[in-house]
Structure formats: structure tokens, C-alpha cells
Write a protein that holds these residues in place. Structure first.
Motif, short mmCIF file in Angstrom:
data_model
loop_
_atom_site.label_atom_id
_atom_site.label_comp_id
_atom_site.label_asym_id
_atom_site.label_seq_id
_atom_site.Cartn_x
_atom_site.Cartn_y
_atom_site.Cartn_z
N ILE A 100 0.85 -1.18 0.00
CA ILE A 100 0.00 0.00 0.00
C ILE A 100 0.89 1.23 0.00
N ALA A 130 0.64 5.00 2.75
CA ALA A 130 -0.01 4.20 3.79
C ALA A 130 -0.20 4.89 5.13
N GLY A 144 -5.16 5.71 2.31
CA GLY A 144 -4.11 4.71 2.45
C GLY A 144 -4.03 4.13 3.85
N TYR A 155 -2.40 1.93 -4.72
CA TYR A 155 -1.73 3.24 -4.82
C TYR A 155 -2.69 4.31 -4.32
N THR A 156 -2.30 5.00 -3.23
CA THR A 156 -3.16 6.05 -2.66
C THR A 156 -2.38 7.33 -2.37
#
Length: 213
Positions: free
Chosen positions: A7, A10, A15, A70-71
Motif C-alpha cells: 500500500i 499508507a 491509504g 496506490y493512494t
């Protein structure tokens, strides 16, 4: 134990909630962020405090991962009105190159409503306000989406509408047909839940969706 989900981004927002959601389901997570040193390492959460623009760092983070969520985001600031933004395209370029040479082929990437072809679903008033305030960051999200779509990986592009900090919505709508795309509100928790579902259940592979309630 199964392979971890990587992640990226995160430690904040969606995330951080995705890390909590995945770990709550008993799924191992590799939590990638510059500030990941602030996270507590557990049996399910492995912090990685590295740089998303570094090919060496991203490649190392991939080792043994089953998928990537993906954040990554940016801090809102006045200068984003005139400064060019490249984080999204730079990091995605590195990510896709790393995925070419790895066994990890699944990417679930959060962009936002108004990025890519979802901009056509906005009204003229929405387009004006969005472009005035978020024009430069979203121009980079456009570049990011184009890279993802042109890649050969198993991608999903996720565009949440206006985000809230409310509890997970029971009525989350995953809008898959562009004719149904619209603006609205959605909780970050609901988005995080969908991201983990997308990995676990193989949802919407090579598709772009809009999330609302």
C-alpha cells in the motif's frame, strides 16, 4: 501467511484506512510511505519508509507482494494553484517500470473524480471550479491515468468523488458505466474497503470506476 499487499501512501487518508481494513481481514500489508517509520510493526503490518520516486526503493518494496494499492496524495497548499505537480506521474512511471520486471501485476490506483475521462461527466460549473483550484494536480493525474491505461498490467483506476470522514457507507455505489458517472460524497472508509475488495476479489480489472454513495 499469504503474500503482502503493498500500500503506497499508507500513513494518511485512504491509504491509512486501507492498511487498517486489510489488517482487520487478516491480510498482511507492506505499508509504504516516507513517514512509515511512525507506524508500529505488527505480525500483519510491515512499515517501509522509502521514496515513491526512487526506482531502487520501489523495486525493493515489491519483493513478494501480491498486489499494489496506490493512494499517494499531496498536501493542499496555496502554491498548487501555480506550481506544476509531477508526483503522480513520476511515481507511477517508476511503479509501472518496476512491475514489468516483477511477478506483481495487479495495481489498484486511486486518482479522483475529474481525472481522465471522468472530467466529461462534470458540469461546466464543476469543471470551472475544479480546474481553477485543482487544475495542476489533476493535469498530473491525467498523465498518471494515461500511463496506467497504456500499461500491460492488471490495473483498476478508482475515482472517488468528494471525500468525507464519516463511517463506511452501506450504500456505496461503484459506477462502471460512464453514462452513470456523477459527483457526490463518499467516505474514505468506503473507498478503502473497495480497494481491498478489488484486490481480494479481482474486481474491475482493466477498468476505471467512480465511487459515490
Amino acid at each position: 501467511m499469504s503474500a503482502p499487499i503493498l500500500i503506497m501512501g499508507a500513513t494518511s487518508g485512504i491509504g491509512a484506512l486501507a492498511v487498517t481494513e486489510a489488517a482487520g481481514r487478516g491480510l498482511p500489508v507492506r505499508a509504504f510511505a516516507r513517514s512509515a517509520d511512525n507506524l508500529e510493526k505488527t505480525d500483519l503490518i510491515e512499515p517501509f519508509a522509502w521514496d515513491a520516486r526512487s526506482a531502487e526503493d520501489v523495486t525493493a518494496a515489491f519483493a513478494g507482494a501480491r498486489a499494489v494499492i496506490y493512494t499517494l496524495g499531496i498536501k493542499e497548499r496555496l502554491a498548487m494553484l501555480w506550481e506544476e505537480e509531477t508526483l503522480f506521474s513520476d511515481s507511477t512511471r517508476v511503479l509501472i517500470e518496476a512491475m514489468k520486471d516483477s511477478d506483481t501485476k495487479r495495481l489498484v490506483a486511486v486518482t479522483g473524480f475529474g481525472a481522465g475521462r471522468s472530467r466529461s461527466a462534470m458540469s461546466s460549473i464543476e469543471c470551472f471550479g475544479h480546474g481553477t483550484i485543482l487544475g495542476r494536480p489533476y493535469a498530473d493525474k491525467d498523465r498518471q491515468e494515461a500511463m496506467i491505461i497504456e500499461s500491460e498490467i492488471d490495473w483498476t483506476i478508482v475515482r472517488p468523488v468528494i471525500l468525507t470522514n464519516s463511517a463506511k457507507s452501506r450504500g456505496l455505489k461503484v459506477l462502471r458505466d460512464p453514462s452513470t458517472w456523477r459527483n457526490g460524497l463518499v467516505s474514505r472508509r468506503s473507498v478503502a474497503c473497495y480497494l481491498v475488495d478489488a484486490v481480494e476479489d479481482g474486481l474491475d480489472i482493466r477498468a476505471d470506476v467512480v465511487l459515490t454513495r
